[in-house]
Design a protein around this motif. Structure first.
Motif, PDB file in Angstrom:
ATOM      1  N   ARG A 153     -25.177  36.251 -58.546  1.00  0.00           N
ATOM      2  CA  ARG A 153     -24.305  35.446 -59.400  1.00  0.00           C
ATOM      3  C   ARG A 153     -24.201  34.019 -58.887  1.00  0.00           C
ATOM      4  O   ARG A 153     -24.184  33.052 -59.666  1.00  0.00           O
ATOM      5  CB  ARG A 153     -22.916  36.089 -59.465  1.00  0.00           C
ATOM      6  N   ASP A 186     -13.073  33.225 -58.048  1.00  0.00           N
ATOM      7  CA  ASP A 186     -12.761  34.408 -58.849  1.00  0.00           C
ATOM      8  C   ASP A 186     -13.665  35.585 -58.485  1.00  0.00           C
ATOM      9  O   ASP A 186     -13.224  36.736 -58.427  1.00  0.00           O
ATOM     10  CB  ASP A 186     -12.905  34.094 -60.339  1.00  0.00           C
ATOM     11  N   ARG A 197     -14.446  27.241 -59.046  1.00  0.00           N
ATOM     12  CA  ARG A 197     -13.417  28.142 -59.559  1.00  0.00           C
ATOM     13  C   ARG A 197     -13.977  29.545 -59.747  1.00  0.00           C
ATOM     14  O   ARG A 197     -13.346  30.550 -59.390  1.00  0.00           O
ATOM     15  CB  ARG A 197     -12.906  27.605 -60.892  1.00  0.00           C
ATOM     16  N   GLU A 198     -15.177  29.646 -60.301  1.00  0.00           N
ATOM     17  CA  GLU A 198     -15.771  30.958 -60.533  1.00  0.00           C
ATOM     18  C   GLU A 198     -16.147  31.643 -59.222  1.00  0.00           C
ATOM     19  O   GLU A 198     -16.028  32.861 -59.105  1.00  0.00           O
ATOM     20  CB  GLU A 198     -16.991  30.856 -61.441  1.00  0.00           C
ATOM     21  N   LEU A 245     -25.078  30.591 -61.003  1.00  0.00           N
ATOM     22  CA  LEU A 245     -24.109  29.510 -61.201  1.00  0.00           C
ATOM     23  C   LEU A 245     -24.681  28.156 -60.782  1.00  0.00           C
ATOM     24  O   LEU A 245     -24.300  27.118 -61.338  1.00  0.00           O
ATOM     25  CB  LEU A 245     -22.833  29.805 -60.407  1.00  0.00           C
ATOM     26  N   GLU A 303     -15.662  23.847 -62.105  1.00  0.00           N
ATOM     27  CA  GLU A 303     -15.597  25.176 -62.708  1.00  0.00           C
ATOM     28  C   GLU A 303     -16.492  26.172 -61.970  1.00  0.00           C
ATOM     29  O   GLU A 303     -16.227  27.378 -61.975  1.00  0.00           O
ATOM     30  CB  GLU A 303     -15.994  25.126 -64.182  1.00  0.00           C
TER      31      GLU A 303
END
Length: 231
Positions: free
Chosen positions: A28, A90, A86-87, A32, A83
């Motif tokens: 992931r 998370d 931020r991910e 990103l 962002e």
């Protein structure tokens, strides 16, 4: 020779799955950053950051997430979008909350040995996360003691085993890491049992020792018979 009286287990990827979640998160991470940097060399950069940060953050998810953020900043010359950061945060929270999935034979083996030996859990990583995983595993009641340490060294094993009957000579350490579970435990004087896992962090790789107290089994189901053979 002192009879075995203490059996110690590693936790992550010995009793329950762990590394698979790191591998999925690395995938992931690459997704990103795909539009923001050349993906070639990204895994190496992340691994270098992880190793560099072990002395600051220790082992576990939190240090891994901080290393991902640091790497994202470095490879994009600090231009990574907010962002994305931020991910990554998370994703780290998702890793911390992921349900525990026991490995084959983990429960039956720990439960069976708890009736005849002193059973320890010796694991490294973030204190709160490791405590949460142990509570969710359903295995907590079988352990006579739990040690969550910052690293696994011969001195650490010697200290832990010294607090139990038989000391290190009467102890066995069972785990999937040759570097952290097997070699230092044998150096401390105990038996070391290597239980290979399909996935392993590169940092934990090491050569098998040539030592009479070194053992290897295919899975935890073979452990009771090995212990009986040793005595």
């Amino acid at each position: 020779m002192v009879n075995l009286s203490t059996i110690a287990f590693d936790a992550d990827d010995t009793l329950w799955h762990n590394e698979r979640f790191f591998k999925l998160t690395e995938e992931r991470f690459a997704e990103l950053l795909r539009d923001h940097t050349d993906a070639n060399g990204l895994p190496k950069r992340l691994y270098e950051a992880e190793k560099r940060n072990l002395g600051h953050y220790g082992f576990g998810v939190k240090g891994f997430v901080l290393s991902m953020i640091e790497t994202a900043l470095d490879v994009t010359d600090h231009k990574v979008p907010g962002e994305v950061i931020r991910e990554l945060i998370d994703v780290g929270r998702d890793m911390l909350a992921h349900p525990i999935e026991l490995l084959p034979h983990a429960q039956e083996t720990v439960e069976a040995l708890a009736g005849s030996h002193r059973i320890l859990l010796i694991t490294k990583g973030d204190l709160l996360h490791q405590e949460r995983k142990l509570a969710q595993s359903g295995l907590g009641d079988f352990f006579d003691a739990v040690e969550i340490v910052s690293d696994k060294t011969p001195d650490v094993y010697a200290r832990i085993f010294a607090g139990h009957d038989g000391g290190a000579e009467g102890a066995m350490m069972v785990g999937n890491s040759m570097k952290s579970d097997v070699r230092p435990a044998i150096e401390a004087g105990s038996h070391g049992v290597f239980v290979p896992h399909d996935l392993a962090w590169d940092f934990e790789h090491a050569d098998a020792p040539e030592h009479p107290k070194y053992h290897e089994i295919a899975d935890l189901g073979a452990l009771p018979d090995l212990i009986k053979a040793i005595g």
